[in-house]
Design an enzyme around this catalytic site. Sequence first.
Site, short mmCIF file in Angstrom:
data_model
loop_
_atom_site.label_atom_id
_atom_site.label_comp_id
_atom_site.label_asym_id
_atom_site.label_seq_id
_atom_site.Cartn_x
_atom_site.Cartn_y
_atom_site.Cartn_z
CG LEU A 105 -2.22 -0.81 1.15
CD1 LEU A 105 -1.95 -2.29 0.99
CD2 LEU A 105 -3.07 -0.54 2.39
CB THR A 120 -2.30 4.02 3.46
OG1 THR A 120 -3.28 2.96 3.37
CG2 THR A 120 -0.97 3.51 2.93
CG HIS A 152 1.01 2.60 8.96
ND1 HIS A 152 0.72 1.64 9.90
CD2 HIS A 152 2.15 2.19 8.36
CE1 HIS A 152 1.67 0.71 9.89
NE2 HIS A 152 2.55 1.01 8.95
CD GLU A 153 3.79 3.39 5.09
OE1 GLU A 153 4.97 3.52 5.47
OE2 GLU A 153 3.22 2.29 5.02
CG HIS A 191 6.77 3.44 9.33
ND1 HIS A 191 6.96 2.68 10.46
CD2 HIS A 191 5.91 2.73 8.54
CE1 HIS A 191 6.24 1.57 10.37
NE2 HIS A 191 5.59 1.57 9.22
CG HIS A 200 5.10 -2.07 11.75
ND1 HIS A 200 5.88 -2.73 10.82
CD2 HIS A 200 4.38 -1.15 11.06
CE1 HIS A 200 5.63 -2.24 9.60
NE2 HIS A 200 4.73 -1.27 9.73
CG ASP A 225 -7.66 3.19 5.88
OD1 ASP A 225 -6.64 2.50 6.11
OD2 ASP A 225 -7.70 4.06 4.98
ZN LIG Z 1 4.34 0.18 8.39
#
Ligand SMILES: [Zn+2]
Length: 337
Positions: free
Chosen positions: A205, A242, A245-246, A249, A255, A309
Amino acid sequence: MKKFLFGALVLGLMSACNTDSLTNQNEIPQDQEPAIAGALKRSCPSEELRAQMLQKNPSLRLKAEEIEARTQNFVNDLKVGKVLADGTVEIPVVFNVIYNTSAQNVSDARIAEQIAVLNADYGATNSDINKIPSAFQPVAAGDVKIRFKLVATNRKQNSKTGWKSNLEEMKKASTGGIDATDVNKNMNIWVVNSILDENGQAGTLGYAYYPENAGQWYDGLVIGYQYIGKTGASAPFNLGRTVTHEVGHYLNLPHLWGSSDAGCQTDYSNDTPVSPGPNYGNPTYPLNRVCGGVSRSQMFMNYMDYVDDKSMVMFSANQKTRMQAVVAASGPRSGLR
Ligand SMILES: [Zn+2]
């Protein structure tokens, strides 16, 4: 002490001068301080000691210059309002959309939706925040005090049907992609039609680079066009999470199960229960899983899990602290302003 002696010397010289020659107060040298008979003058050798240290040690000099540059950045940021009065940091975002078909050329409206999702999720104003179970509410991050502002959208057509993550061809004009816009100042997000692994398999994704990559030409996020924003996005990944979440990082969040697929590793946030691995779909709370023989209720509704989501709704307080450390004036992504 050196300064004191110099001052005393100047005062001595001044006393020998003809006072008639001092026709303008502005011409009085700065070192001419009022003499106070018998008083002990304050003296502080910090500057002299610093000068000696910097002369002896070039690496200290580099550090001093870096500290000064960061400090000036911070001062300038306050001036232009990019660090808001309450300390909220606003990250400029550049979208680089590389499409084949027109459907893959995500609209400005969808990009605006994505920015809005980021600001809601990082501001804890997401409408589904009431899904945080009461047991986890005491460790919820609340407002992470990071916001996102779209500063540019670049678009380019390319007939490629997929882009390998290990090649990063989408990030260079010379390989059919779009060059990053100043990675030190902007979070770049490349949107592509399909992300392939090194074997050419689709199914990713999105992905992002951790802060140790700050300043590199490839730094930023890559996201499949299907997962940008909400309108027209692909269920069940159609709420913009998505990217949420990214960005986690990008701001140094692993995670929940740690940086290794083995699981049960630390994610450096003590308020997220240890996890053996990802959760998928839409789990029902409570969900207990075991690490090291201990069963723990999982924080699967955290943005750094793999759930759909609509099931991810929160960061933890420790995760907020980690992200704040990254964007702080002394942090690796301090230039993002
Ligand atoms: Zn991830």
